[in-house]
Scaffold this motif. Structure first.
Motif, PDB file in Angstrom:
ATOM      1  N   GLY A   1       6.350  -8.851   9.204  1.00  0.00           N
ATOM      2  CA  GLY A   1       7.447  -8.068   9.773  1.00  0.00           C
ATOM      3  C   GLY A   1       8.649  -8.916  10.103  1.00  0.00           C
ATOM      4  O   GLY A   1       9.023  -9.824   9.348  1.00  0.00           O
TER       5      GLY A   1
ATOM      6  N   ASP B   1       7.558  -4.739   2.630  1.00  0.00           N
ATOM      7  CA  ASP B   1       8.567  -5.355   3.492  1.00  0.00           C
ATOM      8  C   ASP B   1       9.916  -5.419   2.776  1.00  0.00           C
ATOM      9  O   ASP B   1      10.175  -6.304   1.964  1.00  0.00           O
TER      10      ASP B   1
ATOM     11  N   HIS C   1      11.380  -8.476   0.251  1.00  0.00           N
ATOM     12  CA  HIS C   1      10.606  -9.709   0.376  1.00  0.00           C
ATOM     13  C   HIS C   1       9.707  -9.919  -0.832  1.00  0.00           C
ATOM     14  O   HIS C   1       9.300  -8.967  -1.496  1.00  0.00           O
TER      15      HIS C   1
HETATM   16 MN    MN Z   1      11.256  -6.960   7.156  1.00  0.00          MN
END
Ligand code: MN
Ligand code: PSU
Length: 303
Positions: free
Chosen positions: A257, A137, A129
């Motif tokens: 998340g 992440d 990300h």
């Molecule tokens: Mn993730």
């Protein structure tokens, strides 16, 4: 033992050495809006059949992993408003607790491979990300692909990600990536992401041979990047505008998340007046077709 139920059509095809293509359920349950997602799920199965393979949409139902769904079961996955999104680490927990859920690329790849399936079609992989340097992440998709023997056909990685960083991680993890008739890594909704690839294949047969060449040698997946043709991509200007809007919206809404992806996809859909969804459906269809062609070529290698 982890409970896996193979649909009779899938079990029969695998036993007879016929081509089977796994399809992911998270893209239906969390990546596309209801109610059109059910039709897309059914169409994808039909595309796989039309190209000579047996489709196996994968999901967890009441604690049992289903490899291939009935129409009723597919409807359950597509209609449920709050279905759990299951990555590999979630599967044993959800199974033991008797839960249901849709499987991500990581979850689907692991289940497909465990069931003896070599081909898997999806939309875009998860990956690193933007801002991962602080958030850490990075999708479990990458790690699972590093240790799962399967061919994954995709249109690149979700464009909401850091694409160059994701390609670097795939390299570190020794996951092979080949472009299908291109050296430019696709940008999901758009034909090119701006990153280039070292390898390209021109035919499904070549891809089948590449995958077979790693047998008993390299433990990971082969990623096949299948771009949209230029005349079917999303307008790149519109793409960049709605993407930055959707990413800021997710930050402002405090998404973290596994909620980030579904939230951003939903914002993109709204901001682009449905164009992202249209393009998403188009590219998954094309990936399902190519995966079926590779599956057919792969079963012929033994002849
Ligand atoms: Mn993730
Ligand atoms: N790409 C899409 N739509 C999706 C996903 C990817 O265009 O819904 C899903 C896939 O299931 C992928 C998952 O495995 O997002 C990755 O989520 P995360 O970043 O939370 O690992």
């Amino acid at each position: 033992m982890f409970p896996i139920h193979r649909h009779p059509h899938v079990a029969e095809a695998l036993e007879q050495g016929r081509p089977v293509v796994a399809l992911e359920s998270t893209l239906l349950a969390h990546g596309l809006p209801r109610p059109g997602n059910f039709e897309t799920g059914r169409d994808l199965e039909e595309v796989v059949r039309r190209h000579g393979a047996i489709p196996a949409t994968i999901a967890l139902l009441d604690g049992v992993a289903h490899i291939g769904l009935s129409g009723e079961e597919l409807r359950r996955i597509c209609d449920a408003p709050d279905l759990t999104k299951l990555s590999l680490r979630d599967l044993p927990i959800a199974a033991a607790l008797g839960r249901s859920g849709a499987t991500t690329v990581a979850g689907t790849a692991a289940l497909a491979s465990a069931a003896g399936i070599s081909l898997f079609a999806t939309g875009g992989l998860g990956g690193v990300h933007r801002g991962a340097r602080d958030s850490f992440d990075e999708s479990a998709d990458l790690d699972v692909l590093a240790r799962t023997r399967i061919v994954v056909v995709c249109a690149g990685v979700k464009s909401i990600l850091d694409v160059p960083a994701t390609l670097e991680r795939l390299e570190s993890l020794s996951v092979g990536v080949v472009g299908y008739q291109t050296s430019a890594f696709p940008g999901f909704y758009v034909t090119e992401s701006g990153s280039m690839l070292d390898w390209r294949c021109e035919t499904p047969e070549e891809i089948a041979q590449v995958f077979a060449a790693a047998d008993g040698f390299s433990p990971g997946a082969l990623v096949v990047a299948n771009p949209l043709p230029l005349d079917r991509q999303m307008d790149p200007g519109l793409h960049d505008t709605v993407l930055s809007f959707a990413i800021s919206a997710a930050v402002e809404a405090g998404m973290t998340g596994k909620d980030v992806t579904p939230y951003v996809l939903d914002r993109l859909h709204i901001a682009s007046n449905g164009r992202t969804q249209e393009v998403n459906v188009d590219l998954v269809h094309r990936n399902a077709a190519l995966a079926a062609e590779i599956a057919v070529a792969y079963t012929k290698l033994d002849d």
